[in-house]
Scaffold this motif. Structure first.
Motif, PDB file in Angstrom:
ATOM      1  N   ALA A 255       0.830  -1.208   0.000  1.00 47.57           N
ATOM      2  CA  ALA A 255       0.000   0.000   0.000  1.00 47.57           C
ATOM      3  C   ALA A 255       0.864   1.256   0.000  1.00 47.57           C
ATOM      4  CB  ALA A 255      -0.928  -0.009   1.222  1.00 47.57           C
ATOM      5  N   LYS A 256       1.961   1.237   0.760  1.00 50.02           N
ATOM      6  CA  LYS A 256       2.867   2.390   0.770  1.00 50.02           C
ATOM      7  C   LYS A 256       3.505   2.594  -0.598  1.00 50.02           C
ATOM      8  CE  LYS A 256       4.121   2.550   5.674  1.00 50.02           C
ATOM      9  NZ  LYS A 256       5.223   2.378   6.659  1.00 50.02           N
ATOM     10  N   GLY A 257       3.836   1.499  -1.273  1.00 49.85           N
ATOM     11  CA  GLY A 257       4.386   1.608  -2.619  1.00 49.85           C
ATOM     12  C   GLY A 257       3.416   2.292  -3.556  1.00 49.85           C
ATOM     13  N   MET A 258       2.151   1.907  -3.489  1.00 53.11           N
ATOM     14  CA  MET A 258       1.133   2.558  -4.330  1.00 53.11           C
ATOM     15  C   MET A 258       0.980   4.035  -3.972  1.00 53.11           C
ATOM     16  SD  MET A 258      -2.124   0.235  -5.269  1.00 53.11           S
ATOM     17  CE  MET A 258      -2.035  -0.881  -6.676  1.00 53.11           C
ATOM     18  N   GLU A 259       1.012   4.318  -2.676  1.00 52.03           N
ATOM     19  CA  GLU A 259       0.865   5.711  -2.241  1.00 52.03           C
ATOM     20  C   GLU A 259       2.033   6.558  -2.735  1.00 52.03           C
ATOM     21  OE1 GLU A 259       0.376   8.242   1.944  1.00 52.03           O
ATOM     22  OE2 GLU A 259       0.908   6.115   1.980  1.00 52.03           O
ATOM     23  N   ARG A 260       3.255   6.044  -2.622  1.00 48.99           N
ATOM     24  CA  ARG A 260       4.438   6.799  -3.064  1.00 48.99           C
ATOM     25  C   ARG A 260       4.473   6.970  -4.573  1.00 48.99           C
ATOM     26  NH1 ARG A 260       8.258   3.330   1.015  1.00 48.99           N
ATOM     27  NH2 ARG A 260       7.807   4.537   2.917  1.00 48.99           N
ATOM     28  N   ASP A 261       3.867   6.051  -5.293  1.00 53.20           N
ATOM     29  CA  ASP A 261       3.797   6.187  -6.754  1.00 53.20           C
ATOM     30  C   ASP A 261       2.665   7.111  -7.190  1.00 53.20           C
ATOM     31  OD1 ASP A 261       5.984   4.616  -7.429  1.00 53.20           O
ATOM     32  OD2 ASP A 261       4.840   2.761  -7.347  1.00 53.20           O
ATOM     33  N   GLY A 262       1.914   7.633  -6.217  1.00 56.18           N
ATOM     34  CA  GLY A 262       0.852   8.589  -6.535  1.00 56.18           C
ATOM     35  C   GLY A 262      -0.285   7.988  -7.334  1.00 56.18           C
ATOM     36  N   LEU A 263      -0.622   6.737  -7.062  1.00 55.77           N
ATOM     37  CA  LEU A 263      -1.641   6.047  -7.848  1.00 55.77           C
ATOM     38  C   LEU A 263      -3.025   6.247  -7.236  1.00 55.77           C
ATOM     39  CD1 LEU A 263       0.307   2.717  -8.447  1.00 55.77           C
ATOM     40  CD2 LEU A 263       0.015   4.591 -10.046  1.00 55.77           C
ATOM     41  N   ASP A 264      -4.006   6.428  -8.100  1.00 56.26           N
ATOM     42  CA  ASP A 264      -5.392   6.453  -7.662  1.00 56.26           C
ATOM     43  C   ASP A 264      -6.188   5.453  -8.496  1.00 56.26           C
ATOM     44  OD1 ASP A 264      -5.844   7.650 -10.161  1.00 56.26           O
ATOM     45  OD2 ASP A 264      -5.851   9.654  -9.322  1.00 56.26           O
ATOM     46  N   ALA A 265      -7.449   5.291  -8.152  1.00 58.22           N
ATOM     47  CA  ALA A 265      -8.261   4.249  -8.802  1.00 58.22           C
ATOM     48  C   ALA A 265      -8.370   4.476 -10.298  1.00 58.22           C
ATOM     49  CB  ALA A 265      -9.654   4.212  -8.160  1.00 58.22           C
ATOM     50  N   ALA A 266      -8.602   5.721 -10.713  1.00 60.66           N
ATOM     51  CA  ALA A 266      -8.762   5.996 -12.145  1.00 60.66           C
ATOM     52  C   ALA A 266      -7.487   5.673 -12.911  1.00 60.66           C
ATOM     53  CB  ALA A 266      -9.152   7.460 -12.356  1.00 60.66           C
ATOM     54  N   THR A 267      -6.344   6.087 -12.366  1.00 53.66           N
ATOM     55  CA  THR A 267      -5.059   5.837 -13.028  1.00 53.66           C
ATOM     56  C   THR A 267      -4.765   4.349 -13.111  1.00 53.66           C
ATOM     57  OG1 THR A 267      -4.215   7.953 -12.212  1.00 53.66           O
ATOM     58  CG2 THR A 267      -2.597   6.349 -12.986  1.00 53.66           C
ATOM     59  N   VAL A 268      -4.953   3.647 -12.010  1.00 46.89           N
ATOM     60  CA  VAL A 268      -4.639   2.218 -11.967  1.00 46.89           C
ATOM     61  C   VAL A 268      -5.526   1.435 -12.921  1.00 46.89           C
ATOM     62  CG1 VAL A 268      -4.766   0.165 -10.504  1.00 46.89           C
ATOM     63  CG2 VAL A 268      -3.665   2.230  -9.655  1.00 46.89           C
ATOM     64  N   ASN A 269      -6.821   1.695 -12.882  1.00 45.88           N
ATOM     65  CA  ASN A 269      -7.738   0.945 -13.747  1.00 45.88           C
ATOM     66  C   ASN A 269      -7.449   1.199 -15.227  1.00 45.88           C
ATOM     67  OD1 ASN A 269      -9.091  -0.179 -11.561  1.00 45.88           O
ATOM     68  ND2 ASN A 269     -10.517   1.532 -11.412  1.00 45.88           N
ATOM     69  N   ALA A 270      -7.163   2.460 -15.559  1.00 49.69           N
ATOM     70  CA  ALA A 270      -6.855   2.786 -16.951  1.00 49.69           C
ATOM     71  C   ALA A 270      -5.553   2.122 -17.386  1.00 49.69           C
ATOM     72  CB  ALA A 270      -6.761   4.300 -17.130  1.00 49.69           C
ATOM     73  N   ARG A 271      -4.562   2.141 -16.502  1.00 48.06           N
ATOM     74  CA  ARG A 271      -3.260   1.559 -16.856  1.00 48.06           C
ATOM     75  C   ARG A 271      -3.346   0.046 -17.005  1.00 48.06           C
ATOM     76  NH1 ARG A 271       0.732   1.582 -19.953  1.00 48.06           N
ATOM     77  NH2 ARG A 271       2.750   1.048 -19.097  1.00 48.06           N
ATOM     78  N   LEU A 272      -4.035  -0.619 -16.101  1.00 53.21           N
ATOM     79  CA  LEU A 272      -4.177  -2.071 -16.204  1.00 53.21           C
ATOM     80  C   LEU A 272      -4.969  -2.461 -17.447  1.00 53.21           C
ATOM     81  CD1 LEU A 272      -4.795  -3.160 -12.500  1.00 53.21           C
ATOM     82  CD2 LEU A 272      -2.756  -3.553 -13.884  1.00 53.21           C
ATOM     83  N   GLN A 273      -5.940  -1.635 -17.805  1.00 53.31           N
ATOM     84  CA  GLN A 273      -6.695  -1.909 -19.027  1.00 53.31           C
ATOM     85  C   GLN A 273      -5.798  -1.772 -20.253  1.00 53.31           C
ATOM     86  OE1 GLN A 273     -10.233   0.443 -19.427  1.00 53.31           O
ATOM     87  NE2 GLN A 273     -10.942  -0.631 -21.239  1.00 53.31           N
ATOM     88  N   GLU A 274      -4.913  -0.768 -20.246  1.00 56.23           N
ATOM     89  CA  GLU A 274      -3.982  -0.598 -21.355  1.00 56.23           C
ATOM     90  C   GLU A 274      -3.006  -1.773 -21.442  1.00 56.23           C
ATOM     91  OE1 GLU A 274      -1.946   3.038 -20.810  1.00 56.23           O
ATOM     92  OE2 GLU A 274      -3.659   4.310 -21.331  1.00 56.23           O
ATOM     93  N   LEU A 275      -2.498  -2.214 -20.303  1.00 58.41           N
ATOM     94  CA  LEU A 275      -1.501  -3.288 -20.297  1.00 58.41           C
ATOM     95  C   LEU A 275      -2.108  -4.632 -20.692  1.00 58.41           C
ATOM     96  CD1 LEU A 275       0.473  -2.365 -17.057  1.00 58.41           C
ATOM     97  CD2 LEU A 275       1.209  -2.032 -19.422  1.00 58.41           C
ATOM     98  N   GLY A 276      -3.402  -4.799 -20.488  1.00 61.77           N
ATOM     99  CA  GLY A 276      -4.046  -6.044 -20.882  1.00 61.77           C
ATOM    100  C   GLY A 276      -3.821  -7.159 -19.880  1.00 61.77           C
ATOM    101  N   PRO A 277      -4.135  -8.390 -20.261  1.00 65.41           N
ATOM    102  CA  PRO A 277      -4.061  -9.511 -19.319  1.00 65.41           C
ATOM    103  C   PRO A 277      -2.653  -9.826 -18.844  1.00 65.41           C
ATOM    104  CG  PRO A 277      -4.473 -10.290 -21.555  1.00 65.41           C
ATOM    105  CD  PRO A 277      -4.624  -8.797 -21.585  1.00 65.41           C
ATOM    106  N   ASP A 278      -1.625  -9.362 -19.542  1.00 64.01           N
ATOM    107  CA  ASP A 278      -0.251  -9.638 -19.124  1.00 64.01           C
ATOM    108  C   ASP A 278       0.301  -8.583 -18.182  1.00 64.01           C
ATOM    109  OD1 ASP A 278       0.444 -12.057 -20.822  1.00 64.01           O
ATOM    110  OD2 ASP A 278      -0.232 -10.678 -22.365  1.00 64.01           O
ATOM    111  N   GLY A 279      -0.465  -7.523 -17.913  1.00 63.44           N
ATOM    112  CA  GLY A 279      -0.017  -6.497 -16.977  1.00 63.44           C
ATOM    113  C   GLY A 279      -0.047  -7.017 -15.550  1.00 63.44           C
TER     114      GLY A 279
END
Length: 681
Positions: free
Chosen positions: A248-272
Motif C-alpha cells: 500500500a505504501k508503494g502505491m501511495e508513493r507512486d501517486g496512484l489512484d483508482a482511475a489511473t490504476v484501472n486505466a493503466r491495467l486496461q492498457e496493459l491487458g491480461p499480461d499487466g
C-alpha cells in the motif's frame, strides 16, 4: 464458623454461617421479612423528593428506596432525552419544553391538573435517569458534542481554528470556549453568577488546551483508523499485514489512484501486473527477486514467463491486426508475371495497326539535337537513331519498332540523373506515345493495364520506406496524399487502382522485417516502429486505419514497459545480490560504487542502474520486517497479479481511512469542552 442448614417458612433450605443455631434462625427470619430489591435497582436522584410528586414516582420502591426503571423503554427515553438535554445552551430549554408540551397535551384528558402531570413526567424522567446514570451521562455527552461541532464548523475562527499564529489560535479558542461555557452554565444554573463564571473559565481553559491536544488526537485517531483499515483489507485479501502495508505504501508513493490504476491495467491487458504500475512497486519486486526464497521464485518465474512469451504476443497481435506479412520479392515477381501476360494483348492490337509515319518525330528530334548539348543531346541522338531501320538512314514504318523505341526510352529514364536530359527524353517519349495511339487502335487500354501493374510494383517498394527516418520517407501528409491519389485510375484504366493495397503490403513487409531483426530487443522494436514522435503513428493510421494503428502502438508501448520492468526487477536484483555476496565473501559492508563511480564505469546506463539499486536497497531494508517466507510469497503473488480485488484493496489502503483530519480536530475540541469543560452537562 460453623455452617447451618435451616429450612425457612417458604420451604427453601438455606446454608447460614453463624456462631450458633439460634443466630442462624434469626438471620433466616430477617431475610424472609425484608423485601428484596431488584438486582438492577438504583437510588433516586438525591435532589428529588418523591413525597412532592402526586401519584408517586414511576418505578420507585418506597421500602427499598430504589428506582426499578431498567426496562428497554426507559433506557430508550433516557438516551434520547439525554442527547437533547446535552445540547449546549439550548438543551435544557428543549428538554423542558418537551415535558411542558407533553403535560399540556395530557391535561385535558386527565383528572389531574397541568402542574401535577408535569411533576409526574419530570419525576419519571428523574427516575429513569437515576436507574441509568451511565447511559444518561453518555447520551448528554453525545448531545453536547453533536451540538458543539456545528458551532465550531460555522465559526472556526471564533475557536482559534485557522489563525496564523499560535497566540492567535489560543486566544481565539479561549474566547470561544469562554462564551460557550459561560452561556451554557448560565442556562443550566438558572442564571447563577458563580456557576456562570466557573463555566466560562472552564470553557476558556479547555478550549485553549484543545489547540495543542486536538491536532495530536487527530493524528493519532487517523493513524489508528488507517492501521485498522489495513488489517481488515490484508485479512480479506489473504496477505500478511506487514507485507500488505508495504504494498500500500508503494502505491501511495507512486501517486496512484483508482482511475489511473484501472486505466493503466486496461492498457496493459491480461499480461499487466501490479508491479508495472510504478517505480516503487518495481523496486519492491526487485527486492523480493534479490532475496532467496519462495518470494524470489514467484517474482522471477512470473517475469521470466512473460518475457519468454513476448515474441509470440507481438507476432500474434500484429498478424491479428495487420494480417500475414507478404514477401516483397514475391509480390514484385507476381506483378512482373502479370505484365508478361499482357504480351498476347499487345500482339492482338498490332494485327490491325497501320504503318507509322515518324517523320514529324524525326524532324523534331533533329532540331533539338542541333541546339542541345551534353547528356540531353546524347540521349536524343540515341532516340533518333532508333527511328531508322537498322543499317540505313530510312525511317521505320513498323509500329512494333516504335513500341520498342518507347520501351527503350523508358529504360533510359530510369537511369538518367541530369534534369535537362530527363525533360528532353520525357518529351520525346510523349511524341512516340502519341504516334502509337494514332496508328494502333486499342493500345492505350493495354498500356493502362501495364502501367497499373508498374505503379503497383513501385508502390510495394515505396511502402517499405514509409516508416523510415531518412529523407526518403514521406511526411504523414505526403503519404496521405499518395495513398488517396494512388487509388484513382490513370489513363484509360477503368476502376480504382490497387496502389493503396501495394503500399500497405510494402509497409506490412517492413514491419515484419523489423520484428524479425529486433524480436529480442523490445525497446528497439518500439523505437523503430513507433518512432520518436507521432509521424509513424499517423502513417500507420493512413495505411491501416486509426484503430489498428492505435492497437499496434499500444502493443509496442506495453512490451517496452514490460521490458523496462524486467530490467529493473531482474537485472538490478542480480546486481544487488552479487554485491551482497561480495560483501559476505570479503567481510565488508557498504563497499558499493556510488552513482558517480557507476557513471564513470558504465556511463548513463551505469548511473541509472546504480540509482535503481539504491531504491531497491531501501525496500530490502523494509522487507526485513516481513519475517516469514509465506508472507514474502504472498507479497510476491500480489505484485505479479492483476487481481481486481487485490488492486482495489491496495488502493483503499493507500488512500487511507475516510476520516477528515479537520473533522477529527473539531470532534476533539468538542469532547474537551463537553467532558472536561462541562459544557452541555
Amino acid at each position: 464458623m460453623p455452617v447451618f442448614e435451616i429450612q425457612g417458612p417458604d420451604g427453601t433450605t438455606y446454608e447460614i454461617d453463624a456462631p450458633d443455631e439460634q443466630s442462624a434462625l434469626g438471620a433466616i427470619g430477617q431475610m424472609v421479612q425484608q423485601p428484596a430489591a431488584r438486582p438492577g435497582g438504583q437510588p433516586l436522584h438525591p435532589e428529588f423528593d418523591p413525597a412532592n410528586v402526586p401519584g408517586g414516582v414511576p418505578g420507585y420502591n418506597s421500602s427499598t428506596g430504589l428506582v426499578e426503571g431498567d426496562d428497554a423503554l426507559s433506557m430508550v427515553r433516557t438516551a434520547s432525552g439525554g442527547v437533547l438535554e446535552g445540547i449546549p445552551v439550548a438543551g435544557p430549554l428543549i428538554r423542558g419544553g418537551m415535558d411542558r408540551a407533553a403535560a399540556a397535551t395530557l391535561a385535558p384528558f386527565s383528572e389531574k391538573d397541568y402542574g401535577e402531570i408535569l411533576q409526574i413526567i419530570q419525576a419519571g424522567t428523574e427516575a429513569e435517569k437515576s436507574m441509568n446514570p451511565k447511559l444518561d451521562t453518555a447520551a448528554q455527552v453525545t448531545g453536547a458534542v453533536a451540538g458543539t461541532i456545528p458551532m465550531i464548523a460555522a465559526a472556526p475562527s471564533a475557536f482559534g481554528i485557522g489563525q496564523a499564529t499560535r497566540l492567535g489560535q489560543i486566544s481565539g479558542a479561549a474566547r470561544g470556549g469562554a462564551v460557550l461555557g459561560g452561556s451554557d452554565s448560565f442556562v443550566r444554573s438558572g442564571g447563577d453568577p458563580a456557576e456562570t463564571t466557573s463555566g466560562a473559565l472552564w470553557g476558556a481553559g479547555t478550549a485553549g488546551v484543545g489547540t495543542y491536544v486536538a491536532p495530536w488526537v487527530g493524528k493519532g485517531v487517523k493513524k489508528v483508523a488507517d492501521a485498522l483499515l489495513i488489517g481488515r483489507l490484508a485479512k480479506a485479501t489473504g496477505v500478511d499485514k506487514q507485507a500488505f502495508n508495504l504494498l500500500a505504501k508503494g502505491m501511495e508513493r507512486d501517486g496512484l489512484d483508482a482511475a489511473t490504476v484501472n486505466a493503466r491495467l486496461q492498457e496493459l491487458g491480461p499480461d499487466g501486473m501490479v508491479l508495472d504500475l510504478g517505480p516503487n512497486l518495481k523496486y519492491q519486486a526487485a527486492a523480493l527477486a534479490a532475496m532467496p526464497g519462495e518470494g524470489q521464485q514467484v517474482v522471477r518465474g512470473a517475469i521470466g514467463a512473460r518475457d519468454a512469451a513476448a515474441n509470440r504476443r507481438i507476432i500474434d497481435e500484429v498478424n491479428s491486426q495487420l494480417g500475414p506479412a507478404p514477401v516483397p520479392r514475391r509480390v514484385s515477381a507476381d506483378i512482373e508475371v502479370n505484365q508478361g501476360h499482357l504480351s498476347p494483348r499487345y500482339r492482338e492490337v498490332f494485327q490491325n495497326a497501320s504503318p507509322v509515319d515518324t517523320r514529324p518525330i524525326a524532324q523534331y528530334l533533329d532540331r533539338e539535337i542541333q541546339t542541345l548539348r551534353g547528356e540531353a543531346q546524347r540521349g536524343l541522338s540515341t532516340v533518333r537513331r532508333m527511328l531508322n531501320r537498322v543499317g540505313t538512314e530510312e525511317l521505320e514504318t513498323n509500329p512494333v519498332t516504335l513500341l520498342e523505341t518507347r520501351k527503350a526510352i523508358d529504360g533510359m529514364l530510369e537511369t538518367v540523373q541530369e534534369t535537362n536530359a530527363r525533360n528532353a527524353l520525357t518529351t520525346a517519349r510523349q511524341a512516340v506515345d502519341d504516334q502509337l495511339r494514332a496508328s494502333v487502335p486499342g493500345i492505350k487500354e493495354v498500356d493502362a493495364q501495364y502501367a497499373e501493374l508498374a505503379r503497383q510494383n513501385t508502390a510495394v517498394q515505396r511502402g517499405q520506406t514509409v516508416l523510415a527516418n531518412g529523407r526518403e520517407a514521406p511526411r504523414p501528409v505526403e503519404l496521405a496524399d499518395e495513398f488517396r491519389q494512388g487509388a484513382l485510375p490513370q489513363g484509360e484504366q477503368i476502376g480504382p487502382s490497387a496502389v493503396p493495397v501495394r503500399l500497405r503490403e510494402g509497409a506490412r513487409a517492413e514491419i515484419e522485417r523489423i520484428i524479425g531483426t529486433n524480436a529480442n530487443d523490445r525497446v528497439a522494436l518500439q523505437r523503430l516502429i513507433k518512432g520518436e514522435g507521432d509521424w509513424n503513428r499517423d502513417r500507420l493510421a493512413t495505411l491501416f486505419g486509426d484503430d489498428r494503428a492505435e492497437r499496434i502502438i499500444r502493443l509496442l508501448d506495453n512490451e517496452r514497459a514490460f521490458a523496462d520492468t524486467s530490467s529493473i526487477v531482474t537485472r538490478n536484483s542480480e546486481s544487488l545480490a552479487r554485491r551482497e555476496a561480495i560483501n559476505d565473501l570479503t567481510g565488508q559492508t557498504g563497499g558499493d560504487f556510488g552513482v558517480v563511480d557507476s557513471f564513470k564505469a558504465g556511463g548513463v546506463g551505469g548511473a541509472t542502474r546504480a540509482t535503481a539499486i539504491k531504491g531497491v536497497e531501501k525496500v530490502v531494508e523494509a522487507l526485513q520486517g516481513v519475517k516469514t517466507e509465506a508472507a514474502r510469497k504472498q507479497m510476491a503473488e500480489a505484485l505479479t497479479s492483476n487481481n481486481a480485488e487485490v488492486v482495489d484493496a491496495l488502493l483503499k489502503a493507500a488512500k487511507g481511512s475516510n476520516l477528515d483530519p479537520s473533522q477529527i480536530d473539531r470532534v476533539s475540541r468538542a469532547l474537551l469542552l463537553t467532558s472536561v469543560g462541562g459544557v452541555g452537562r
